[in-house]
Write an enzyme that holds these catalytic residues in place. Structure first.
Site, mmCIF file in Angstrom:
data_model
loop_
_atom_site.group_PDB
_atom_site.id
_atom_site.type_symbol
_atom_site.label_atom_id
_atom_site.label_comp_id
_atom_site.label_asym_id
_atom_site.label_seq_id
_atom_site.Cartn_x
_atom_site.Cartn_y
_atom_site.Cartn_z
ATOM 1 N N ASP A 184 2.078 -5.864 3.163
ATOM 2 C CA ASP A 184 1.551 -5.299 3.880
ATOM 3 C C ASP A 184 0.377 -4.632 2.737
ATOM 4 O OD1 ASP A 184 0.417 -4.474 6.789
ATOM 5 O OD2 ASP A 184 0.264 -2.775 5.402
ATOM 6 N N TYR A 235 -7.643 1.862 5.745
ATOM 7 C CA TYR A 235 -8.445 1.121 6.378
ATOM 8 C C TYR A 235 -9.764 1.296 6.355
ATOM 9 C CZ TYR A 235 -4.228 -0.878 8.281
ATOM 10 O OH TYR A 235 -2.968 -1.486 8.463
ATOM 11 N N HIS A 270 6.263 -10.319 9.013
ATOM 12 C CA HIS A 270 5.587 -9.621 8.068
ATOM 13 C C HIS A 270 6.316 -8.453 7.565
ATOM 14 C CE1 HIS A 270 1.899 -7.618 7.000
ATOM 15 N NE2 HIS A 270 2.364 -6.288 7.592
#
Length: 401
Positions: free
Chosen positions: A193, A320, A373
């Site tokens: 990630d 983000y 993930h």
């Protein structure tokens, strides 16, 4: 030669001294959480198959009941506190990290980085497999001394009102943690990630400090050249990417454009926070319909609870926002040795042809049979074996230099 791993900080007075740390959430905070959970208002269940529109109401109801009445936070807290932890003032904030010495003659220093919505709780089953491989049938010569920080802005590296960190700033801070604070002139890095982006950024910008990087998510951009005459593998990836951009990126847009607005609801409602995070544990793991079949439910709740108790959810969105409003965080190419694990339920699985445009020294590319993930939570044993295998020849190279 490899720099000898050591748990103590450097003696240089100009270097900040890490202070030992142990986590203890006050009883009043635990009581407040239980009270809030007891007063949860859930929406109605849409008359469609579960999870069609997001987190399933019935699943969440059961999870919240367990969080309120069956979950033992103190047991999870003790599991974290079983590892040596520290805090150090660095780049304007207090950075929390685990620093776990490895066995064997020359354990390699390894920076282990998590992502969103993760935390250091992801690594509790992975770290012993890296620091003490002999406990799991491995060779002590493959051991690492692991440094696993809470990323700046996440968990125990967050304090209300502190400055926000994007991937570039996170990588710079962790490079200084390893070299300036802990005294490792060269080190290895691993992550998934955002941790994969941090590791890749380190390989691109701090290459002289890196022995190599191992990642389980590729930090690559779509290459328009793939659209002209794609191979079968590139067509597979383009199909995955199209579906992902259409169905799975809503969280990125809201976290990357209006993070403060979203943070109000998730800061005030543990049920809302759990619903927001658990949907990712369900979508991104190799499961049979619920995340519990892929990862331990209590470890998942420990991760969610850490976001709740630290109040870091708003700050955790900042990478983000920075990504959406700034340049691509991996400039140029990553030229240090790189290894990659491709798990079948990873969010995206770019082809090797695309990865080679960014990572110029790929030494190992392994397609794993199971996992998704959250590899450190789902498959800690196989992941540790891959990390050890990738860095084994790099140890020899470093010893010969």
């Amino acid at each position: 030669m490899l720099h000898p791993a050591r748990a103590q900080c450097r003696e240089d007075s100009a270097v900040p001294n890490p202070e030992p740390f142990a986590l203890h959430i006050p009883d009043a905070a635990l009581a407040d959480l239980r009270d809030r959970l007891s007063r949860t208002r859930l929406p109605d269940q849409v008359p469609e198959p579960p999870w069609t529109y997001g987190t399933d109401v019935n699943y969440l109801r059961d999870l919240l009941a367990h969080w309120r009445d069956g979950f033992d936070w103190r047991a999870q807290e003790a599991a974290l506190n079983a590892f040596p932890q520290f805090r150090v003032p660095l780049h304007g904030i207090d950075v929390h990290f685990l620093h776990v010495p490895g066995e064997g003659p020359a354990p390699m220093p390894l920076l282990l980085s998590h992502g969103w919505p993760g935390s250091v709780f992801e690594f509790l089953d992975l770290i012993p497999r890296l620091t003490q491989p002999s406990r799991f049938g491995g060779d002590p010569a493959d051991a690492f001394t692991v440094v696993a920080p809470s990323l700046p802005g996440y968990g125990l590296s967050f304090h209300p009102g502190q400055k926000r960190f994007g991937i570039e700033a996170i990588a710079d801070a962790l490079a200084d943690l390893m070299t300036e604070v802990l005294g490792y002139p060269r080190f290895a890095a691993q992550g998934g990630d955002w941790g994969a982006f941090v590791s890749s950024r380190l390989g691109a910008v701090h290459a002289e400090k890196l022995l190599g990087i191992h990642i389980n998510l590729l930090a690559v951009r779509r290459d328009p050249a793939m659209l002209e005459n794609p191979t079968a593998e590139e067509r597979r990836y383009l199909g995955e990417l199209t579906e992902f951009l259409k169905e799975e990126t809503g969280y990125q847009w809201i976290q990357g454009t209006r993070p403060q607005t979203l943070a109000y609801g998730l800061m005030d409602s543990p049920a809302g926070l759990a619903a927001w995070i658990v949907e990712k544990f369900r979508q991104w793991t190799d499961n049979d319909g619920t995340p519990d079949s892929a990862i331990n439910r209590d470890r998942m709740l420990a991760n969610i609870a850490l976001y709740w108790f630290t109040g870091c959810i708003g700050a955790s969105f900042h990478p983000y926002f920075a990504r959406m409003h700034g340049p691509w965080p991996i400039p140029g190419t990553v030229d240090v040795p790189m290894g990659y694990c491709q798990f079948p339920r990873e969010i995206l699985r770019p082809p090797r042809t695309l990865a080679a445009r960014t990572y110029t020294d790929m030494r190992r590319w392994t397609v794993m049979p199971r996992g998704g993930h959250f590899a450190a939570l789902e498959q800690p044993g196989p992941l540790a074996e891959e990390v050890r295998a990738f860095f084994r020849p790099l140890r020899r190279e470093a010893m010969e230099q």
